[in-house]
Design a protein around this motif. Sequence first.
Motif, PDB file in Angstrom:
ATOM      1  N   SER A  82       0.833  -1.207   0.000  1.00 22.20           N
ATOM      2  CA  SER A  82       0.000   0.000   0.000  1.00 22.20           C
ATOM      3  C   SER A  82       0.869   1.258   0.000  1.00 22.20           C
ATOM      4  O   SER A  82       0.525   2.259  -0.633  1.00 22.20           O
ATOM      5  N   ALA A  83       2.023   1.215   0.667  1.00 21.85           N
ATOM      6  CA  ALA A  83       2.943   2.355   0.641  1.00 21.85           C
ATOM      7  C   ALA A  83       3.488   2.578  -0.764  1.00 21.85           C
ATOM      8  O   ALA A  83       3.605   3.731  -1.229  1.00 21.85           O
ATOM      9  N   PHE A  84       3.822   1.491  -1.463  1.00 16.50           N
ATOM     10  CA  PHE A  84       4.281   1.610  -2.852  1.00 16.50           C
ATOM     11  C   PHE A  84       3.196   2.216  -3.732  1.00 16.50           C
ATOM     12  O   PHE A  84       3.445   3.163  -4.484  1.00 16.50           O
ATOM     13  N   ALA A  85       1.975   1.687  -3.631  1.00 13.32           N
ATOM     14  CA  ALA A  85       0.862   2.201  -4.446  1.00 13.32           C
ATOM     15  C   ALA A  85       0.640   3.685  -4.158  1.00 13.32           C
ATOM     16  O   ALA A  85       0.419   4.482  -5.080  1.00 13.32           O
ATOM     17  N   ALA A  86       0.725   4.073  -2.898  1.00 16.67           N
ATOM     18  CA  ALA A  86       0.556   5.488  -2.543  1.00 16.67           C
ATOM     19  C   ALA A  86       1.701   6.333  -3.083  1.00 16.67           C
ATOM     20  O   ALA A  86       1.485   7.473  -3.518  1.00 16.67           O
ATOM     21  N   SER A  87       2.912   5.786  -3.094  1.00 15.12           N
ATOM     22  CA  SER A  87       4.075   6.563  -3.560  1.00 15.12           C
ATOM     23  C   SER A  87       3.990   6.904  -5.038  1.00 15.12           C
ATOM     24  O   SER A  87       4.590   7.880  -5.484  1.00 15.12           O
ATOM     25  N   ILE A  88       3.254   6.107  -5.809  1.00 15.67           N
ATOM     26  CA  ILE A  88       3.084   6.407  -7.234  1.00 15.67           C
ATOM     27  C   ILE A  88       1.668   6.913  -7.516  1.00 15.67           C
ATOM     28  O   ILE A  88       1.273   7.048  -8.667  1.00 15.67           O
ATOM     29  N   HIS A  89       0.922   7.198  -6.454  1.00 19.58           N
ATOM     30  CA  HIS A  89      -0.448   7.730  -6.554  1.00 19.58           C
ATOM     31  C   HIS A  89      -1.289   6.870  -7.494  1.00 19.58           C
ATOM     32  O   HIS A  89      -1.934   7.372  -8.413  1.00 19.58           O
ATOM     33  N   ALA A  90      -1.263   5.564  -7.251  1.00 23.97           N
ATOM     34  CA  ALA A  90      -1.946   4.616  -8.131  1.00 23.97           C
ATOM     35  C   ALA A  90      -3.398   4.419  -7.710  1.00 23.97           C
ATOM     36  O   ALA A  90      -3.727   4.447  -6.528  1.00 23.97           O
ATOM     37  N   PHE A  91      -4.236   4.219  -8.711  1.00 23.89           N
ATOM     38  CA  PHE A  91      -5.595   3.746  -8.474  1.00 23.89           C
ATOM     39  C   PHE A  91      -5.487   2.251  -8.216  1.00 23.89           C
ATOM     40  O   PHE A  91      -4.748   1.559  -8.911  1.00 23.89           O
ATOM     41  N   LEU A  92      -6.203   1.740  -7.237  1.00 28.21           N
ATOM     42  CA  LEU A  92      -6.211   0.309  -6.962  1.00 28.21           C
ATOM     43  C   LEU A  92      -7.599  -0.216  -7.278  1.00 28.21           C
ATOM     44  O   LEU A  92      -8.582   0.167  -6.650  1.00 28.21           O
ATOM     45  N   ASP A  93      -7.678  -1.069  -8.281  1.00 27.88           N
ATOM     46  CA  ASP A  93      -8.950  -1.610  -8.759  1.00 27.88           C
ATOM     47  C   ASP A  93      -8.964  -3.103  -8.473  1.00 27.88           C
ATOM     48  O   ASP A  93      -8.088  -3.838  -8.920  1.00 27.88           O
ATOM     49  N   ILE A  94      -9.950  -3.556  -7.703  1.00 28.72           N
ATOM     50  CA  ILE A  94     -10.061  -4.971  -7.361  1.00 28.72           C
ATOM     51  C   ILE A  94     -11.378  -5.485  -7.923  1.00 28.72           C
ATOM     52  O   ILE A  94     -12.446  -5.001  -7.552  1.00 28.72           O
ATOM     53  N   ASP A  95     -11.286  -6.419  -8.854  1.00 29.69           N
ATOM     54  CA  ASP A  95     -12.468  -7.045  -9.441  1.00 29.69           C
ATOM     55  C   ASP A  95     -12.575  -8.466  -8.919  1.00 29.69           C
ATOM     56  O   ASP A  95     -11.577  -9.179  -8.840  1.00 29.69           O
ATOM     57  N   MET A  96     -13.797  -8.886  -8.576  1.00 29.45           N
ATOM     58  CA  MET A  96     -14.018 -10.242  -8.080  1.00 29.45           C
ATOM     59  C   MET A  96     -15.087 -10.922  -8.913  1.00 29.45           C
ATOM     60  O   MET A  96     -16.136 -10.345  -9.164  1.00 29.45           O
ATOM     61  N   TYR A  97     -14.788 -12.133  -9.333  1.00 35.67           N
ATOM     62  CA  TYR A  97     -15.729 -12.939 -10.105  1.00 35.67           C
ATOM     63  C   TYR A  97     -15.922 -14.255  -9.367  1.00 35.67           C
ATOM     64  O   TYR A  97     -14.959 -14.900  -8.969  1.00 35.67           O
ATOM     65  N   CYS A  98     -17.166 -14.651  -9.185  1.00 32.31           N
ATOM     66  CA  CYS A  98     -17.472 -15.851  -8.411  1.00 32.31           C
ATOM     67  C   CYS A  98     -18.122 -16.909  -9.293  1.00 32.31           C
ATOM     68  O   CYS A  98     -19.130 -16.648  -9.953  1.00 32.31           O
ATOM     69  N   SER A  99     -17.533 -18.083  -9.308  1.00 32.88           N
ATOM     70  CA  SER A  99     -18.118 -19.244  -9.965  1.00 32.88           C
ATOM     71  C   SER A  99     -18.515 -20.188  -8.843  1.00 32.88           C
ATOM     72  O   SER A  99     -17.703 -20.955  -8.337  1.00 32.88           O
ATOM     73  N   CYS A 100     -19.762 -20.078  -8.421  1.00 36.10           N
ATOM     74  CA  CYS A 100     -20.232 -20.850  -7.265  1.00 36.10           C
ATOM     75  C   CYS A 100     -20.635 -22.260  -7.682  1.00 36.10           C
ATOM     76  O   CYS A 100     -21.047 -22.482  -8.806  1.00 36.10           O
ATOM     77  N   PRO A 101     -20.569 -23.195  -6.745  1.00 33.92           N
ATOM     78  CA  PRO A 101     -20.991 -24.567  -7.056  1.00 33.92           C
ATOM     79  C   PRO A 101     -22.464 -24.583  -7.420  1.00 33.92           C
ATOM     80  O   PRO A 101     -23.248 -23.798  -6.904  1.00 33.92           O
ATOM     81  N   ASP A 102     -22.811 -25.470  -8.295  1.00 35.62           N
ATOM     82  CA  ASP A 102     -24.207 -25.618  -8.732  1.00 35.62           C
ATOM     83  C   ASP A 102     -24.976 -26.366  -7.651  1.00 35.62           C
ATOM     84  O   ASP A 102     -24.703 -27.528  -7.369  1.00 35.62           O
ATOM     85  N   ASP A 103     -25.951 -25.692  -7.036  1.00 37.39           N
ATOM     86  CA  ASP A 103     -26.714 -26.295  -5.944  1.00 37.39           C
ATOM     87  C   ASP A 103     -27.656 -27.408  -6.419  1.00 37.39           C
ATOM     88  O   ASP A 103     -28.149 -28.172  -5.618  1.00 37.39           O
ATOM     89  N   THR A 104     -27.897 -27.506  -7.730  1.00 43.60           N
ATOM     90  CA  THR A 104     -28.828 -28.527  -8.227  1.00 43.60           C
ATOM     91  C   THR A 104     -28.177 -29.898  -8.267  1.00 43.60           C
ATOM     92  O   THR A 104     -28.879 -30.901  -8.342  1.00 43.60           O
ATOM     93  N   GLU A 105     -26.840 -29.958  -8.259  1.00 44.43           N
ATOM     94  CA  GLU A 105     -26.173 -31.257  -8.261  1.00 44.43           C
ATOM     95  C   GLU A 105     -26.177 -31.826  -6.850  1.00 44.43           C
ATOM     96  O   GLU A 105     -25.807 -31.167  -5.893  1.00 44.43           O
ATOM     97  N   LYS A 106     -26.615 -33.048  -6.693  1.00 43.50           N
ATOM     98  CA  LYS A 106     -26.677 -33.673  -5.363  1.00 43.50           C
ATOM     99  C   LYS A 106     -25.848 -34.936  -5.356  1.00 43.50           C
ATOM    100  O   LYS A 106     -25.759 -35.653  -6.255  1.00 43.50           O
TER     101      LYS A 106
END
Length: 106
Positions: A82-106
Amino acid sequence: MGDAILPNHPHKRTYTCWKYETEHIETLDSEDVLRPLLNIFQAKADIINKLKTKLNLDVHLELVIMMEEGFTPGLVIYPEFSAFAASIHAFLDIDMYCSCPDDTEK
């Protein structure tokens, strides 16, 4: 600048960018991904800042998290990174994608 956003799409990109990407890293610890980036770019903070000023650039650091089968990683941005990112005044973009288990499979 001017490239199509998608093939055969009328909208064009309004910016130019330089990218550095890592390979896909399978881990539940964000430090496994961020540490190698820090090792490469931390010593170049002054050069990055000079280029930002000279060329009127923005720096964006993007972390893409793919969650599979319901496993969620820990997301810790440790002080050194975080100190490095601040030193270069960087935007920090965090994207999350979820592939959840299929609840129909038993």
